[in-house]
Design a protein around this motif. Structure first.
Motif, PDB file in Angstrom:
ATOM      1  N   ASP A   1       0.679  -0.784  -0.158  1.00 44.04           N
ATOM      2  CA  ASP A   1      -0.357  -0.323  -0.356  1.00 44.04           C
ATOM      3  C   ASP A   1       1.088   1.168  -0.180  1.00 44.04           C
TER       4      ASP A   1
ATOM      5  N   ARG B   1      -1.142   4.077  -1.385  1.00 43.91           N
ATOM      6  CA  ARG B   1      -2.144   4.238  -0.858  1.00 43.91           C
ATOM      7  C   ARG B   1      -2.707   5.145   0.658  1.00 43.91           C
ATOM      8  N   ARG B   2      -1.226   4.736   1.226  1.00 43.57           N
ATOM      9  CA  ARG B   2      -1.811   4.716   2.560  1.00 43.57           C
ATOM     10  C   ARG B   2      -0.162   5.198   2.841  1.00 43.57           C
ATOM     11  N   THR B   3       0.304   6.057   3.675  1.00 47.08           N
ATOM     12  CA  THR B   3       1.717   6.413   4.359  1.00 47.08           C
ATOM     13  C   THR B   3       1.599   5.908   5.422  1.00 47.08           C
TER      14      THR B   3
END
Length: 84
Positions: free
Chosen positions: A37, A42-44
């Motif tokens: 991800d 998509r996300r940290t």
């Protein structure tokens, strides 16, 4: 130096080490989905996970470079870790 790396730096660091996402996840004791991800944008990862990713790479002899000490720029080898 910042405690964060960019998704591009992560992919480049993995390529320099010739690691799969799974190998990185195992080395950093993270889930494969966390690595996937992050690299896909998509996300940290949460700060502890980000620190683990960066530390694993630095332990392998990689150094992350930053523009004006805050904007992620690149990654390079500074030494080759001796494996026994």
């Amino acid at each position: 130096m910042p405690d964060v790396i960019s998704m591009e730096q992560c992919r480049a660091a993995r390529a320099l080490l010739d690691w799969t996402q799974e190998e990185l996840a195992n080395a950093a004791n993270l889930s494969l989905s966390t690595v996937r991800d992050f690299e896909k944008g998509r996300r940290t990862p949460i700060s502890n996970n980000m620190l683990m990713l960066k530390q694993v790479f630095e332990d392998e002899g990689l150094v992350f470079t930053y523009h004006e000490e805050e904007i992620p720029l690149g990654v390079e080898f500074h030494y080759t870790r001796l494996r026994i």
